[in-house]
Design a protein around this motif. Sequence first.
Motif, PDB file in Angstrom:
ATOM      1  N   ARG A 239       0.817  -1.217   0.000  1.00  0.00           N
ATOM      2  CA  ARG A 239       0.000   0.000   0.000  1.00  0.00           C
ATOM      3  C   ARG A 239       0.853   1.271   0.000  1.00  0.00           C
ATOM      4  O   ARG A 239       0.511   2.257  -0.660  1.00  0.00           O
ATOM      5  N   TYR A 240       1.941   1.251   0.735  1.00  0.00           N
ATOM      6  CA  TYR A 240       2.734   2.479   0.867  1.00  0.00           C
ATOM      7  C   TYR A 240       3.989   2.463   0.002  1.00  0.00           C
ATOM      8  O   TYR A 240       4.941   3.181   0.268  1.00  0.00           O
TER       9      TYR A 240
ATOM     10  N   ALA B  40      -2.486   6.703  -0.674  1.00  0.00           N
ATOM     11  CA  ALA B  40      -2.323   6.585   0.777  1.00  0.00           C
ATOM     12  C   ALA B  40      -2.173   7.966   1.416  1.00  0.00           C
ATOM     13  O   ALA B  40      -1.488   8.847   0.882  1.00  0.00           O
ATOM     14  N   LYS B  41      -2.824   8.144   2.558  1.00  0.00           N
ATOM     15  CA  LYS B  41      -2.786   9.424   3.240  1.00  0.00           C
ATOM     16  C   LYS B  41      -1.403   9.696   3.794  1.00  0.00           C
ATOM     17  O   LYS B  41      -0.792   8.839   4.427  1.00  0.00           O
ATOM     18  N   TYR B  42      -0.884  10.889   3.579  1.00  0.00           N
ATOM     19  CA  TYR B  42       0.439  11.284   4.031  1.00  0.00           C
ATOM     20  C   TYR B  42       0.308  12.053   5.334  1.00  0.00           C
ATOM     21  O   TYR B  42      -0.240  13.158   5.373  1.00  0.00           O
ATOM     22  N   THR B  43       0.777  11.470   6.457  1.00  0.00           N
ATOM     23  CA  THR B  43       0.677  12.114   7.777  1.00  0.00           C
ATOM     24  C   THR B  43       2.051  12.079   8.442  1.00  0.00           C
ATOM     25  O   THR B  43       2.305  11.262   9.331  1.00  0.00           O
ATOM     26  N   PRO B  44       2.955  12.974   8.049  1.00  0.00           N
ATOM     27  CA  PRO B  44       4.335  12.953   8.571  1.00  0.00           C
ATOM     28  C   PRO B  44       4.427  13.315  10.044  1.00  0.00           C
ATOM     29  O   PRO B  44       5.400  12.955  10.701  1.00  0.00           O
ATOM     30  N   ASN B  45       3.442  13.985  10.612  1.00  0.00           N
ATOM     31  CA  ASN B  45       3.532  14.406  12.010  1.00  0.00           C
ATOM     32  C   ASN B  45       2.825  13.446  12.971  1.00  0.00           C
ATOM     33  O   ASN B  45       2.753  13.711  14.162  1.00  0.00           O
TER      34      ASN B  45
END
Length: 295
Positions: free
Chosen positions: A58-59, A67-72
Amino acid sequence: MMFALLLLAATGCTENIIVLDPKGPIAAQQRDLMVFSTILCSIVIVPVLIMTAVIIWRYRDKKGRAAKYTPNWEHSTKLEVTWWSIPIAIILTLGIVTAKATYALEPSKPLASDRETLVVQVTSLDWKWLFQYPEQGIATINELKIPEDVPIRFEITADSPMNSFWIPQLGGQMYAMSGMAMKLHLQADERGTYWGSGANFTGKDFAKMVFDVEATTQEEFDEWVRHVKAASPALTMDGYEQLVKPAASEAKTFSSFPEGLFEMTVTKYASSHHHGLSAKEQQPAEGNRSKGHHH
């Protein structure tokens, strides 16, 4: 890999995995413990392997990745509780079950039975096994015959480097060590021929330290004892000294053996360790003394 092993066990494809084909009460309990532990551990291992493959797919880096990008992102209470509580519960369950099984399967613990226990004294030699039957007054090399449904008390020592006595379909292995007399209780629940071996490296011909364990009816066992006593030579001290010399050997039988040979083997290394054997059990068998098996 774990899933494949579980699948094989579930479908009965265990013909060549003899530890999963027990023929005695001890081996059956050990098999059940192994299967239970494997299934319990797979509750964590299988989902982790599946999730690893899903996450990698998936990533993966590609154009148009959805795919949702949530770096924090750095914490999730629900996830933390999930991936800590499940392993902890599994470890506690596995620990409790293993502790109970360890005490239940203590090798020096006699087996419950209405049949009288048969004593077999086992001595590891280079590179062969000496079996003495103190109550019957006979001995064998690389040949072990026992009656079915009769508890067997193996008293185990070594007149050679340390080895390990193992009959996989009847139970776990027990170390044979010079200067020590170990005790192992096993039983065969049905007639048949089972594979036995030395499970510890002891030199050039250690791979030849294999033997057949034949479980028979009581009548067949008694007839075999009578045949050995009538047709086999006696094992003398000179003969034993020859057996101690490093060399492989074919199966042999002896109509008698020197009185107290097993006890002499244990004590000649000046050790005070007799694990599982009482002082009374370390004395020569009464049957040997009354039948005069000293040559």
